[in-house]
Every structure is written in structure tokens, then in C-alpha cells.
Design a protein around this motif. Structure first.
Motif, PDB file in Angstrom:
ATOM      1  N   VAL A  52       9.707   8.721   3.380  1.00 15.15           N
ATOM      2  CA  VAL A  52       9.226   7.404   3.417  1.00 15.15           C
ATOM      3  C   VAL A  52      10.495   6.078   3.535  1.00 15.15           C
ATOM      4  O   VAL A  52      11.347   6.492   3.251  1.00 15.15           O
ATOM      5  CB  VAL A  52       8.797   7.151   1.549  1.00 15.15           C
ATOM      6  N   ILE A  53       9.870   5.320   4.403  1.00 15.89           N
ATOM      7  CA  ILE A  53      10.876   4.392   5.125  1.00 15.89           C
ATOM      8  C   ILE A  53      10.391   3.018   4.762  1.00 15.89           C
ATOM      9  O   ILE A  53       9.007   2.777   5.159  1.00 15.89           O
ATOM     10  CB  ILE A  53      11.227   4.495   6.518  1.00 15.89           C
ATOM     11  N   SER A  54      10.715   2.048   3.741  1.00 12.29           N
ATOM     12  CA  SER A  54      10.055   0.637   3.855  1.00 12.29           C
ATOM     13  C   SER A  54      11.108  -0.257   3.726  1.00 12.29           C
ATOM     14  O   SER A  54      12.324  -0.335   3.582  1.00 12.29           O
ATOM     15  CB  SER A  54       9.584   0.802   2.366  1.00 12.29           C
ATOM     16  N   SER A  55      10.529  -1.327   4.263  1.00  9.56           N
ATOM     17  CA  SER A  55      11.448  -2.681   4.095  1.00  9.56           C
ATOM     18  C   SER A  55      11.324  -3.277   2.905  1.00  9.56           C
ATOM     19  O   SER A  55      12.328  -4.512   2.428  1.00  9.56           O
ATOM     20  CB  SER A  55      10.846  -3.738   5.297  1.00  9.56           C
ATOM     21  N   ALA A  56      10.461  -3.072   1.987  1.00  7.08           N
ATOM     22  CA  ALA A  56      10.202  -3.592   0.695  1.00  7.08           C
ATOM     23  C   ALA A  56      11.358  -2.778  -0.278  1.00  7.08           C
ATOM     24  O   ALA A  56      10.783  -1.958  -1.110  1.00  7.08           O
ATOM     25  CB  ALA A  56       8.895  -3.623   0.192  1.00  7.08           C
ATOM     26  N   VAL A  57      12.549  -2.896  -0.028  1.00  7.60           N
ATOM     27  CA  VAL A  57      13.568  -2.076  -0.586  1.00  7.60           C
ATOM     28  C   VAL A  57      13.622  -2.104  -2.245  1.00  7.60           C
ATOM     29  O   VAL A  57      14.018  -1.213  -2.964  1.00  7.60           O
ATOM     30  CB  VAL A  57      14.837  -2.315  -0.140  1.00  7.60           C
ATOM     31  N   HIS A  58      13.171  -3.353  -2.905  1.00  9.81           N
ATOM     32  CA  HIS A  58      12.997  -3.491  -4.220  1.00  9.81           C
ATOM     33  C   HIS A  58      11.936  -2.299  -4.892  1.00  9.81           C
ATOM     34  O   HIS A  58      12.077  -1.922  -5.737  1.00  9.81           O
ATOM     35  CB  HIS A  58      12.639  -4.675  -4.736  1.00  9.81           C
TER      36      HIS A  58
ATOM     37  N   GLU B 214       0.648  -1.214   0.105  1.00  5.33           N
ATOM     38  CA  GLU B 214       0.086  -0.006  -0.070  1.00  5.33           C
ATOM     39  C   GLU B 214       0.812   1.244   0.083  1.00  5.33           C
ATOM     40  O   GLU B 214       0.361   2.138  -0.667  1.00  5.33           O
ATOM     41  CB  GLU B 214      -1.059  -0.080   1.213  1.00  5.33           C
ATOM     42  N   LEU B 215       1.979   1.265   0.674  1.00  5.34           N
ATOM     43  CA  LEU B 215       2.742   2.347   0.836  1.00  5.34           C
ATOM     44  C   LEU B 215       3.498   2.719  -0.638  1.00  5.34           C
ATOM     45  O   LEU B 215       3.602   3.817  -1.066  1.00  5.34           O
ATOM     46  CB  LEU B 215       3.894   2.127   1.928  1.00  5.34           C
ATOM     47  N   TYR B 216       3.874   1.623  -1.351  1.00  4.79           N
ATOM     48  CA  TYR B 216       4.331   1.610  -2.556  1.00  4.79           C
ATOM     49  C   TYR B 216       3.401   2.412  -3.589  1.00  4.79           C
ATOM     50  O   TYR B 216       3.623   3.216  -4.133  1.00  4.79           O
ATOM     51  CB  TYR B 216       4.943   0.051  -3.142  1.00  4.79           C
ATOM     52  N   ARG B 217       2.211   1.846  -3.433  1.00  7.83           N
ATOM     53  CA  ARG B 217       1.283   2.360  -4.492  1.00  7.83           C
ATOM     54  C   ARG B 217       0.804   3.874  -4.294  1.00  7.83           C
ATOM     55  O   ARG B 217       0.615   4.498  -5.083  1.00  7.83           O
ATOM     56  CB  ARG B 217      -0.140   1.722  -4.290  1.00  7.83           C
ATOM     57  N   LEU B 218       0.561   4.146  -2.951  1.00  3.28           N
ATOM     58  CA  LEU B 218       0.380   5.452  -2.550  1.00  3.28           C
ATOM     59  C   LEU B 218       1.714   6.576  -2.827  1.00  3.28           C
ATOM     60  O   LEU B 218       1.393   7.577  -3.590  1.00  3.28           O
ATOM     61  CB  LEU B 218       0.160   5.671  -1.151  1.00  3.28           C
ATOM     62  N   SER B 219       2.764   6.071  -2.797  1.00  2.00           N
ATOM     63  CA  SER B 219       4.061   6.799  -3.032  1.00  2.00           C
ATOM     64  C   SER B 219       4.038   7.107  -4.649  1.00  2.00           C
ATOM     65  O   SER B 219       4.479   8.026  -5.085  1.00  2.00           O
ATOM     66  CB  SER B 219       5.330   6.205  -2.515  1.00  2.00           C
ATOM     67  N   ARG B 220       3.864   6.055  -5.457  1.00  2.00           N
ATOM     68  CA  ARG B 220       3.798   6.096  -6.785  1.00  2.00           C
ATOM     69  C   ARG B 220       2.494   7.241  -7.320  1.00  2.00           C
ATOM     70  O   ARG B 220       3.022   7.999  -8.067  1.00  2.00           O
ATOM     71  CB  ARG B 220       3.578   4.771  -7.560  1.00  2.00           C
ATOM     72  N   GLN B 221       1.643   6.995  -6.505  1.00  2.00           N
ATOM     73  CA  GLN B 221       0.406   7.986  -6.856  1.00  2.00           C
ATOM     74  C   GLN B 221       0.758   9.552  -6.665  1.00  2.00           C
ATOM     75  O   GLN B 221       0.600  10.244  -7.627  1.00  2.00           O
ATOM     76  CB  GLN B 221      -0.739   7.471  -5.937  1.00  2.00           C
ATOM     77  N   ASP B 222       1.433   9.623  -5.487  1.00  2.00           N
ATOM     78  CA  ASP B 222       1.961  10.970  -5.154  1.00  2.00           C
ATOM     79  C   ASP B 222       2.762  11.512  -6.346  1.00  2.00           C
ATOM     80  O   ASP B 222       2.691  12.599  -6.684  1.00  2.00           O
ATOM     81  CB  ASP B 222       2.297  11.081  -3.722  1.00  2.00           C
ATOM     82  N   CYS B 223       3.752  10.672  -6.729  1.00  2.00           N
ATOM     83  CA  CYS B 223       4.947  11.029  -7.331  1.00  2.00           C
ATOM     84  C   CYS B 223       4.179  11.480  -8.950  1.00  2.00           C
ATOM     85  O   CYS B 223       4.434  12.429  -9.450  1.00  2.00           O
ATOM     86  CB  CYS B 223       5.642   9.909  -7.568  1.00  2.00           C
ATOM     87  N   ARG B 224       3.401  10.510  -9.550  1.00  2.00           N
ATOM     88  CA  ARG B 224       2.970  10.880 -10.727  1.00  2.00           C
ATOM     89  C   ARG B 224       1.747  11.913 -10.673  1.00  2.00           C
ATOM     90  O   ARG B 224       1.755  12.860 -11.677  1.00  2.00           O
ATOM     91  CB  ARG B 224       2.138   9.302 -11.078  1.00  2.00           C
ATOM     92  N   SER B 225       1.187  12.392  -9.715  1.00  2.00           N
ATOM     93  CA  SER B 225       0.289  13.249  -9.646  1.00  2.00           C
ATOM     94  C   SER B 225       0.975  14.564  -9.161  1.00  2.00           C
ATOM     95  O   SER B 225       0.255  15.780  -9.128  1.00  2.00           O
ATOM     96  CB  SER B 225      -0.884  13.098  -8.869  1.00  2.00           C
ATOM     97  N   ASP B 226       2.236  14.370  -8.898  1.00  2.00           N
ATOM     98  CA  ASP B 226       3.015  15.704  -8.216  1.00  2.00           C
ATOM     99  C   ASP B 226       2.448  16.334  -7.299  1.00  2.00           C
ATOM    100  O   ASP B 226       2.310  17.444  -6.875  1.00  2.00           O
ATOM    101  CB  ASP B 226       3.147  16.644  -9.355  1.00  2.00           C
ATOM    102  N   GLU B 227       1.844  15.470  -6.257  1.00  2.00           N
ATOM    103  CA  GLU B 227       1.118  15.804  -4.842  1.00  2.00           C
ATOM    104  C   GLU B 227       1.997  15.696  -3.888  1.00  2.00           C
ATOM    105  O   GLU B 227       2.920  14.685  -3.764  1.00  2.00           O
ATOM    106  CB  GLU B 227      -0.106  15.149  -4.706  1.00  2.00           C
TER     107      GLU B 227
END
Length: 355
Positions: A97-103, A78-91
Motif C-alpha cells: 500500500v502506498i499513499s500520499s495521505a501519510v497521516h 477510500e484506500l484508507y477505509r479499505l486497508s483498515r477493513q482488510d486489517c480488522r477482518s484479517d483478509e
């Protein structure tokens, strides 16, 4: 010592989210640190449990009394999806952001979602824990096997993956249905560990076959799996984070921990400052704090820089040889795990193991 304010309204809201399984895209929990009315607000989104990372935040705020930090705890996917969404919408969403899913974090950097930063402290990081001056590894945690000390005989304690295979091989094994690991579709970290295993070990295919044949359990998440072992629901858990296991062990002596001597994966949670962050200088100060001696001590105290990697103090067995450590470095190679065809093929095999 600085008083930390916890917003009980948001805390209770987080509990309600957990109870409503349909809201998988919402935060698992939210907490506010620092005094109300502080001059600066900082938003941190992380996969790390608030209870574990909270004391690290408190230490940072002692030197920044004018900061109020909002901590949002998310599942990795969920954190990955939200971070991508913020990035693409420039919001502007999170400042950190800190994640254990480093890939997933490497993929975000590759998609130009991160802000760059360099300092004396970031330059001191090993190359494997620093990528493009936009992503930094801040912890050091092994992937371990845990077992119930009361229910697993000493002769059955698996020291290697080969030992675990031997336990699962007999048709009448007492470990049938009593071994647990991450659900790799629900857990980005679980997927990363399984994918790393597939690349690292000749035993991976045999483990998958044994897990399927003995009805092993795939579930979420670290704390739940470890609690299940302590309470005897499971006897052994495979590939769980050593930091969580050791923290639980300090409160419950039924938990035993093994760093597999054939090889042990070592994770460094990755930190990124999103390019849209509103508080970049403050986010950079937080990163430098984590890399400083004071921050390193706070991470060690939280077991996020694991003493298990220095010696298995308090656990059976001898210390692990350094040649058996397999650090997961921050590099473009990790993006292979997110390739659409590769991921779907890998998950298809996993679903066959855990129908």
C-alpha cells in the motif's frame, strides 16, 4: 526491454467507475503489468496515478520477469477505509500500500496493520522517513502554487502566502472565483496539507478568510486542478503536488510553478506492507528496489523525487532556501490530524470557508 501488458478490460472498467460518481468506494483505475501466466502475482494499491508510477513498476519488473503486478489506483480516503477493513477482518488484499495521505498510513501502523521489515537500504533512510520499521517514505514532493503564465501578470505571481493574500485583498480582485485548492473532505492529501498549514503558518486563518470572501474553489484532484489552471478556468492553484505540476508543465508551457519562499511543505509518500500480505518477500523486494539507486533514478525520472527541491530549473525565481523546507515526517504526531474531535472542528471551519 520488458513488454508490459495492460489489461484493457480492467482499464475500461476503471473508466466506467470514474463516470459513475456513486461508486466512490471503488478503484479509480486498474492496470496489470507483466506477462500473463507469470509465476507470482503481486497486488499494489496506491493513490499515485498509474500513468506516473507505471514506469517505476516496469523498471522493477525488468529484474523480475516471473512477476505479474496488479496496480489498483485509489483515492486516499477510500484506500484508507479499505486497508483498515482488510486489517480488522484479517483478509489478504494488497501486498503493498502506498499513499500520499501519510497521516492515515501512520494510523494504520498504529493499529497493528503493518508487517515489519529491515534491510540495509531501509536502515539508510533518515529517521523522519522510517517509523517502527513498518512504514517508509519513498518520494520527496513539494506542495506548490501553480499559475497560468499567459493570464497572470509577472507582477502578480505569488512568491509567498502573503503575496497570495495581497492578490485576494482588493474588493474588486480579478482573482475572485479563480483560485483553486483541494477539497479536504474528499482528499486525504488535501486535508493533510491544510492541517499542516494550520500548524505551520500564521497566515492560515487569513487565507481561509480570503478564500471564503473571494469564492475560491475547493475541488479534486491534482491533475484536474492543474489542468483547470492551464485552460484558464482557474488562474492560481494553492497547495498542489509539485510532481504532478512539473509533469504537466513539461507538456504545457502555460503552467508556472512556485515553491513558496515563506515555507514549502515536502511530502514523502508512505509505503506499508500489510500484515496479511500474501507475497511479503516480494513486497520487501519492491521496497528495497525503490530505495536502491536504480529505484531512486526511476522515481526521479517520474518526478516523484522532485528536481524542484534541488533547483527551480525552468521556473521563475531563485532556488528555495533549505531553511524554508518543511518536510512532513512519519511520526505519531500525524495522528492528531485524525482525532475525531480535532478533525470535525477543522472540517467545520473549512465548510464555512467553502459552503
Amino acid at each position: 526491454m520488458r513488454t508490459v501488458f495492460l489489461s484493457w478490460r480492467t482499464f475500461l472498467a476503471g473508466i466506467l467507475v470514474l463516470l459513475n460518481c456513486g461508486l466512490s468506494a471503488a478503484q479509480e483505475m486498474v492496470a496489470d503489468f507483466g506477462r500473463e501466466g507469470a509465476g507470482q502475482d503481486l497486488v499494489l494499491r496506491s493513490t499515485t496515478d498509474i500513468a506516473i508510477f507505471g514506469p517505476v513498476v516496469e523498471t522493477f519488473l525488468q529484474a523480475h520477469p516471473d512477476v505479474r503486478l496488479r496496480y489498483e489506483q485509489w483515492g486516499s480516503n477510500e484506500l484508507y477505509r479499505l486497508s483498515r477493513q482488510d486489517c480488522r477482518s484479517d483478509e489478504a488484499g494488497a501486498d503493498i500500500v502506498i499513499s500520499s495521505a501519510v497521516h492515515q498510513m501512520v494510523q494504520l501502523v498504529n493499529e497493528a496493520c503493518a508487517a515489519g521489515y529491515r534491510s540495509r537500504l531501509t536502515d539508510q533512510l533518515p529517521g523522519a522517513l522510517r517509523w517502527r520499521d513498518e512504514l517508509w517514505g519513498i518520494t520527496r514532493e513539494p506542495a506548490v502554487m501553480v499559475y497560468n503564465r499567459d493570464l497572470v501578470p509577472a507582477g502578480d505571481i505569488p512568491r509567498t502566502r502573503f503575496d497570495l493574500l495581497d492578490l485576494l485583498r482588493p474588493s474588486d480582485t480579478r482573482y475572485a472565483g479563480r483560485v483553486a485548492t483541494y477539497d479536504i473532505e474528499e482528499s486525504g492529501l488535501g486535508y493533510l496539507f491544510a492541517f499542516a498549514d494550520a500548524q505551520e503558518a500564521s497566515t492560515f486563518g487569513a487565507l481561509q478568510e480570503s478564500f471564503g470572501r473571494t469564492r475560491a474553489i475547493s475541488t479534486c484532484c491534482s491533475a484536474d486542478i492543474i489542468r483547470g489552471v492551464a485552460e484558464g478556468q482557474y488562474l492560481i492553484a494553492y497547495n498542489v503536488l509539485g510532481s504532478y505540476a512539473q509533469g504537466y508543465q513539461q507538456q504545457d508551457e502555460r503552467i508556472g510553478i512556485v515553491l513558496p519562499s515563506d515555507y514549502t511543505l515536502v511530502l514523502s509518500r508512505a509505503l506499508m506492507i500489510p500484515k496479511q500480505a500474501r507475497r511479503k518477500p516480494l513486497a520487501e523486494a519492491f521496497l528495497d528496489f525503490l530505495l536502491s539507486p536504480e529505484g531512486t533514478l526511476a522515481l526521479r525520472t517520474a518526478l516523484l523525487i522532485s528536481p524542484l527541491l534541488e533547483a527551480e530549473d525552468g521556473n521563475e525565481g531563485e532556488g528555495l532556501s533549505s531553511t524554508a523546507l518543511r518536510p512532513i515526517g512519519l511520526s505519531p504526531a500525524l495522528m492528531v490530524a485524525l482525532d475525531g474531535l480535532t478533525r470535525e472542528t477543522f472540517l467545520r471551519r473549512w465548510r464555512a470557508t467553502f459552503p
